[in-house]
Scaffold this motif. Sequence first.
Motif, PDB file in Angstrom:
ATOM      1  N   LYS A 188      76.171 -64.545  -1.104  1.00 22.52           N
ATOM      2  CA  LYS A 188      75.755 -65.014   0.248  1.00 22.52           C
ATOM      3  C   LYS A 188      75.759 -63.489   1.028  1.00 22.52           C
ATOM      4  N   ASP A 189      75.909 -62.533   0.167  1.00 18.30           N
ATOM      5  CA  ASP A 189      75.733 -61.245   1.645  1.00 18.30           C
ATOM      6  C   ASP A 189      75.261 -60.349   0.698  1.00 18.30           C
ATOM      7  N   ALA A 190      74.485 -60.873  -0.742  1.00 17.09           N
ATOM      8  CA  ALA A 190      73.291 -60.137  -1.623  1.00 17.09           C
ATOM      9  C   ALA A 190      71.898 -59.572  -1.686  1.00 17.09           C
TER      10      ALA A 190
ATOM     11  N   ILE B 107      74.595 -56.119 -15.309  1.00 12.12           N
ATOM     12  CA  ILE B 107      76.063 -55.104 -15.107  1.00 12.12           C
ATOM     13  C   ILE B 107      75.482 -53.724 -15.851  1.00 12.12           C
ATOM     14  N   GLY B 108      75.924 -52.509 -15.309  1.00 12.01           N
ATOM     15  CA  GLY B 108      75.644 -50.958 -15.287  1.00 12.01           C
ATOM     16  C   GLY B 108      74.463 -50.899 -14.324  1.00 12.01           C
ATOM     17  N   ASP B 109      74.121 -51.522 -13.431  1.00  9.19           N
ATOM     18  CA  ASP B 109      72.967 -50.715 -12.539  1.00  9.19           C
ATOM     19  C   ASP B 109      74.370 -50.190 -11.901  1.00  9.19           C
ATOM     20  N   ARG B 110      73.403 -49.247 -10.517  1.00 10.12           N
ATOM     21  CA  ARG B 110      74.117 -49.021  -9.461  1.00 10.12           C
ATOM     22  C   ARG B 110      73.559 -48.848  -8.270  1.00 10.12           C
ATOM     23  N   ILE B 111      74.323 -49.327  -7.055  1.00 11.77           N
ATOM     24  CA  ILE B 111      73.758 -49.876  -5.810  1.00 11.77           C
ATOM     25  C   ILE B 111      74.507 -49.311  -4.546  1.00 11.77           C
ATOM     26  N   VAL B 112      73.702 -48.647  -4.393  1.00 16.67           N
ATOM     27  CA  VAL B 112      73.726 -48.423  -2.187  1.00 16.67           C
ATOM     28  C   VAL B 112      74.308 -49.622  -2.046  1.00 16.67           C
ATOM     29  N   THR B 113      75.744 -49.853  -1.360  1.00 23.55           N
ATOM     30  CA  THR B 113      76.298 -50.783  -0.488  1.00 23.55           C
ATOM     31  C   THR B 113      77.270 -50.726  -0.099  1.00 23.55           C
ATOM     32  N   LYS B 114      77.856 -51.864   0.992  1.00 23.10           N
ATOM     33  CA  LYS B 114      78.442 -50.901   2.566  1.00 23.10           C
ATOM     34  C   LYS B 114      79.104 -52.155   2.054  1.00 23.10           C
TER      35      LYS B 114
ATOM     36  N   LEU C   8      82.173 -56.498  -0.016  1.00 22.98           N
ATOM     37  CA  LEU C   8      80.670 -55.568  -0.100  1.00 22.98           C
ATOM     38  C   LEU C   8      79.670 -56.177   0.438  1.00 22.98           C
ATOM     39  N   THR C   9      78.229 -55.959   0.927  1.00 25.71           N
ATOM     40  CA  THR C   9      77.666 -56.848   1.527  1.00 25.71           C
ATOM     41  C   THR C   9      75.944 -55.159   1.097  1.00 25.71           C
ATOM     42  N   MET C  10      74.879 -56.211   0.853  1.00 25.72           N
ATOM     43  CA  MET C  10      73.891 -55.474   0.750  1.00 25.72           C
ATOM     44  C   MET C  10      72.791 -55.690   2.304  1.00 25.72           C
TER      45      MET C  10
ATOM     46  N   LEU D 202      70.342 -50.748   2.070  1.00 23.86           N
ATOM     47  CA  LEU D 202      70.691 -50.689   1.242  1.00 23.86           C
ATOM     48  C   LEU D 202      70.582 -50.864  -0.132  1.00 23.86           C
ATOM     49  N   ARG D 203      70.743 -50.762  -1.421  1.00 26.23           N
ATOM     50  CA  ARG D 203      69.328 -51.386  -2.583  1.00 26.23           C
ATOM     51  C   ARG D 203      69.777 -50.859  -3.724  1.00 26.23           C
TER      52      ARG D 203
END
Lengths: 246, 236
Positions: free
Chosen positions: A96-98, A115-122, A134-136, A141-142
């Motif tokens: 729900k936060d993605a 799996i293996g993806d890098r994400i900018v997240t809070k 975490l939340t996107m 955030l991406r």
Amino acid sequence: MSELLIKERDIVVPGEVLARGMDYIPTSGTYREGEEIMASRVGLVHIDNKIIKLIPLSGKYHPKRNDIIIGEVVDVSINGWRVDTNSAYSAMLSVKDASSEFIARGADLTKYFDIGDRIVTKISNVTSQNLVDLTMRGPGLRKLISGRIIKVSPMKVPRIVGKQGSMVSMIKQMTNTKIIIGQNGVVWLQGEPEAEIIVVNTIRKIESESHLQGLTENIKQYLGTVTDGGAKDSTVEEMPVEGEQK
Amino acid sequence: MSYDKRHDGRDWSEHRPIECSSGVIPNADGSARFKIGNTIALAAVYGPRNLYPKFLQDPKKGILRCHYNMMPFSGAGDRVRPGRSRRSQEISLVTEKALLPALELNDFPNAVVDVFIEFPQTDAGSRCAGICAASIALADAGIAMKDLVSAISVGRIGEKLVIDLDYHEEALEGTHVADIPMAIQTRSGKVTLLQMDGLLPPDEMGTVVDMGIEACRKVAEFQKSALKNKFSDKNE
């Protein structure tokens, strides 16, 4: 009467007595035992009036609420993703936060992050047992696609960001690259291959010289020599930068 | 045969020459090298990090794991068999117990701090050297600590009370030798390790421990400067 036993910007070690008497107040990195205030880690002393604080010089990242970090997806489960935060604790990004779009129940979650993806997240929450959520949802955030990732010491992040992001925006402008700095010490950058190498070298230089006075000036000079002064107009990406130098 | 002069010309209460430095292993989160006489200890700290298997986790605080290991070529000529032995497991355990009171691991529930201590060369006093190195490495790793831990061995050769025995003295034949490795928390002076091998008159125990505490304080100065040097190099 209270007395101070150290000077501003002194390097202290655990157990070293910083002050005697009840007039000083111990904060992060220090503790009180009876009349004395002691250091509880290696750090630089920062004295603000009666408040004694240590600026840590080494250590791992500890998850903190509202930090923007760069994480790596390590597992996909039925209700979200498990993300490595470059600390002792992995974090949970729930469905729900993605995303701002609706994700139906039972949808293939690897379509969003694999799996293996890098994400900018809070980091939206940290519990007492250090379970991290975490939340996107938020600006910038991406998922990160292409570019390169380097790791730096999390304690040096405020130096690399600079006052109000001054250091990082200078590097962005002078090298014409995109840079995102996670509070957890993971840095993403993207630009011309030559520029990327310059940025990596610059960040390593900041890391090793972060104690010096006039750091920004030194780095500006260094960048000037390696980029033939080329301050072209750039695509400075607007990122909410936090945790800048006081 | 009486032992009335130390074979290397040291004073009875003089420790062997100490060299020590921190940050010697770039891959580790914290590291240190501690050399006392011919004994060399290398310590590397990793963590706090995730701990598996899960049943080892403690939800109240982080745990500390120490691994003491002598390298195969580190002894006086005989090859030390690699891998864990009864001796190395015991020393790992006492090292852990010596360091733990100084550490503040409450912020890291379910996590672990791993300390690996390796000895490229030994000449007695290795557990003390290991504790000294580990303490510097833990501080270097930025782990919250109430205090540093310093260690040294004290003892009695014949009638004399001595500081920091080397292997020649420890294995001296024809005299009674007592060897007492001990560790203290540097500032508070609390003793965190006290073992004994050999015989010692009970009334001399207090004296010899006081000598040890004094010697540990001297060792602590080397540890402090090793930590400060690492960071102040960059201050110039």
